[in-house]
Design a protein around this motif. Structure first.
Motif, mmCIF file in Angstrom:
data_model
loop_
_atom_site.group_PDB
_atom_site.id
_atom_site.type_symbol
_atom_site.label_atom_id
_atom_site.label_comp_id
_atom_site.label_asym_id
_atom_site.label_seq_id
_atom_site.Cartn_x
_atom_site.Cartn_y
_atom_site.Cartn_z
ATOM 1 N N LEU A 1 0.852 -1.183 0.000
ATOM 2 C CA LEU A 1 0.000 0.000 0.000
ATOM 3 C C LEU A 1 0.889 1.235 0.000
ATOM 4 C CD1 LEU A 1 -2.597 -1.114 2.721
ATOM 5 C CD2 LEU A 1 -2.689 -1.464 0.234
ATOM 6 N N THR A 2 0.750 2.061 -1.027
ATOM 7 C CA THR A 2 1.524 3.291 -1.133
ATOM 8 C C THR A 2 0.688 4.461 -0.640
ATOM 9 O OG1 THR A 2 2.694 2.408 -3.061
ATOM 10 C CG2 THR A 2 2.819 4.782 -2.694
ATOM 11 N N VAL A 3 1.264 5.258 0.248
ATOM 12 C CA VAL A 3 0.566 6.423 0.798
ATOM 13 C C VAL A 3 1.436 7.657 0.597
ATOM 14 C CG1 VAL A 3 -0.731 5.049 2.462
ATOM 15 C CG2 VAL A 3 1.514 5.940 3.098
ATOM 16 N N SER A 4 0.911 8.820 0.993
ATOM 17 C CA SER A 4 1.575 10.073 0.624
ATOM 18 C C SER A 4 2.624 10.557 1.606
ATOM 19 C CB SER A 4 0.527 11.181 0.429
ATOM 20 O OG SER A 4 -0.182 11.400 1.634
ATOM 21 N N GLN A 5 2.583 10.087 2.862
ATOM 22 C CA GLN A 5 3.514 10.630 3.850
ATOM 23 C C GLN A 5 3.689 9.642 5.010
ATOM 24 O OE1 GLN A 5 1.917 14.171 5.650
ATOM 25 N NE2 GLN A 5 -0.124 13.297 5.861
ATOM 26 N N PRO A 6 4.783 9.814 5.796
ATOM 27 C CA PRO A 6 5.050 8.906 6.907
ATOM 28 C C PRO A 6 3.914 8.783 7.916
ATOM 29 C CG PRO A 6 7.004 10.187 6.418
ATOM 30 C CD PRO A 6 5.897 10.753 5.576
ATOM 31 N N ALA A 7 3.196 9.858 8.172
ATOM 32 C CA ALA A 7 2.099 9.802 9.150
ATOM 33 C C ALA A 7 1.048 8.781 8.738
ATOM 34 C CB ALA A 7 1.458 11.188 9.297
ATOM 35 N N ASP A 8 0.807 8.648 7.448
ATOM 36 C CA ASP A 8 -0.174 7.675 6.972
ATOM 37 C C ASP A 8 0.356 6.254 7.098
ATOM 38 O OD1 ASP A 8 -2.565 9.173 5.920
ATOM 39 O OD2 ASP A 8 -0.981 10.224 4.866
ATOM 40 N N VAL A 9 1.667 6.068 6.889
ATOM 41 C CA VAL A 9 2.274 4.757 7.103
ATOM 42 C C VAL A 9 2.072 4.328 8.553
ATOM 43 C CG1 VAL A 9 4.442 3.461 7.190
ATOM 44 C CG2 VAL A 9 4.015 5.030 5.295
ATOM 45 N N GLY B 1 -5.416 8.798 6.077
ATOM 46 C CA GLY B 1 -5.965 7.457 5.907
ATOM 47 C C GLY B 1 -6.156 7.064 4.454
ATOM 48 N N THR B 2 -5.717 7.908 3.524
ATOM 49 C CA THR B 2 -5.891 7.652 2.095
ATOM 50 C C THR B 2 -4.794 6.729 1.562
ATOM 51 O OG1 THR B 2 -6.906 9.819 1.759
ATOM 52 C CG2 THR B 2 -6.058 8.704 -0.193
ATOM 53 N N ILE B 3 -5.206 5.694 0.848
ATOM 54 C CA ILE B 3 -4.271 4.798 0.173
ATOM 55 C C ILE B 3 -4.190 5.221 -1.292
ATOM 56 C CG2 ILE B 3 -3.822 2.414 -0.520
ATOM 57 C CD1 ILE B 3 -5.372 1.570 2.024
ATOM 58 N N ASP B 4 -3.014 5.638 -1.716
ATOM 59 C CA ASP B 4 -2.847 6.139 -3.075
ATOM 60 C C ASP B 4 -2.774 5.027 -4.116
ATOM 61 O OD1 ASP B 4 -2.776 8.745 -2.065
ATOM 62 O OD2 ASP B 4 -0.600 8.673 -1.790
ATOM 63 N N GLU B 5 -2.195 3.909 -3.735
ATOM 64 C CA GLU B 5 -1.981 2.837 -4.711
ATOM 65 C C GLU B 5 -1.857 1.495 -4.002
ATOM 66 O OE1 GLU B 5 0.581 3.196 -8.610
ATOM 67 O OE2 GLU B 5 1.884 2.658 -6.955
ATOM 68 N N THR B 6 -2.456 0.467 -4.612
ATOM 69 C CA THR B 6 -2.319 -0.906 -4.123
ATOM 70 C C THR B 6 -1.550 -1.700 -5.163
ATOM 71 O OG1 THR B 6 -4.443 -0.742 -2.973
ATOM 72 C CG2 THR B 6 -3.548 -2.942 -3.313
ATOM 73 N N VAL B 7 -0.480 -2.353 -4.738
ATOM 74 C CA VAL B 7 0.386 -3.093 -5.659
ATOM 75 C C VAL B 7 0.468 -4.551 -5.218
ATOM 76 C CG1 VAL B 7 2.679 -3.258 -6.706
ATOM 77 C CG2 VAL B 7 1.759 -1.016 -6.049
ATOM 78 N N LEU B 8 0.206 -5.465 -6.153
ATOM 79 C CA LEU B 8 0.442 -6.888 -5.926
ATOM 80 C C LEU B 8 1.856 -7.175 -6.411
ATOM 81 C CD1 LEU B 8 -0.350 -9.803 -5.257
ATOM 82 C CD2 LEU B 8 -1.323 -9.968 -7.568
ATOM 83 N N LEU B 9 2.750 -7.450 -5.476
ATOM 84 C CA LEU B 9 4.148 -7.661 -5.812
ATOM 85 C C LEU B 9 4.459 -9.150 -5.710
ATOM 86 C CD1 LEU B 9 6.854 -6.414 -6.523
ATOM 87 C CD2 LEU B 9 7.172 -5.836 -4.116
ATOM 88 N N LEU B 10 4.746 -9.770 -6.848
ATOM 89 C CA LEU B 10 5.018 -11.200 -6.911
ATOM 90 C C LEU B 10 6.516 -11.467 -6.861
ATOM 91 C CD1 LEU B 10 2.581 -12.308 -9.778
ATOM 92 C CD2 LEU B 10 2.120 -12.089 -7.316
#
Length: 210
Positions: free
Chosen positions: A50-58, A110-119
């Motif tokens: 899950l990619t987010v915009s800033q450390p606080a969201d992580v 709380g916004t998720i910018d991108e969801t990545v399936l990493l194989l």
């Protein structure tokens, strides 16, 4: 262009898993669940990032996941590429939450910018060729180390490939693992199984438990 409609996690207890994901990540139609008893041990060969915009969201997402029952594999920390951490859901799925930003610009949203399936794959170049033949379009490629595919729409799950040992190391787990991957991809293409045993299903076979 072939695109991922959703990712299905195969879990021992679909009701318990649904409760966890409703509390932790709230990914909506991107994530689906179904009951499965296929044997699986160790590293399953993939992660959902899950990619987010800033450390606080992580930090916020990781704390929420831990409160909901996840286990910490790598505490959130700074690195050369940004800030991130890794958790494992109660069903065994590994999640990486990260941002390329190193400083906050405001409170967590709380916004998720991108969801990545990493194989994690045996041969990135061979798997990349395979997926191109299935109709995916390469967006980024770094030789035999990493490949990322484009999405048709901004809110779709993105597919990326990484050498399996490197992915396990990045997630903080041993590379050893056997049995089912416990994941399936629902897409606009026909059903197939890739060279590393990951299963893709046609969108008409989308399972229940959205």
């Amino acid at each position: 262009m072939t695109s991922i409609a959703s990712v299905t996690l195969e879990v021992d207890d679909s009701a318990a898993a649904q409760n966890f994901y409703d509390a932790a990540f709230k990914l909506g139609s991107q994530l689906r669940l179904r009951a499965c008893e296929a044997p699986t041990t160790g590293f399953r060969g993939f992660t959902l990032a899950l990619t987010v915009s800033q450390p606080a969201d992580v930090t916020s997402l990781i704390d929420t996941a831990l409160t909901a029952g996840a286990t910490s594999l790598k505490p959130a920390s700074k690195s050369l590429w940004g800030y991130g951490g890794v958790v494992q859901a109660p069903d065994g799925t590994i999640w990486k939450i990260a941002t390329s930003a190193k400083k906050d610009t405001g409170p967590a949203t709380g916004t998720i910018d991108e969801t990545v399936l990493l194989l994690g794959v045996e041969d990135v170049k061979a798997s990349k060729r395979f997926y191109v033949e299935q109709g995916l379009t390469v967006a980024k490629s770094f030789g035999g180390k990493y490949a990322e595919f484009a999405t048709a729409e901004p809110n779709q799950v993105k597919l990326a490939l990484y050498k399996r040992p490197g992915l396990a190391k990045d997630l903080g787990v041993p590379n050893d693992g056997s049995g089912s991957h416990r994941v399936a991809v629902t897409s606009s293409t026909t059903a197939f199984t890739d060279p590393d045993g990951f299963t893709w299903e046609a969108s008409s076979s989308t399972p229940t438990h959205p």
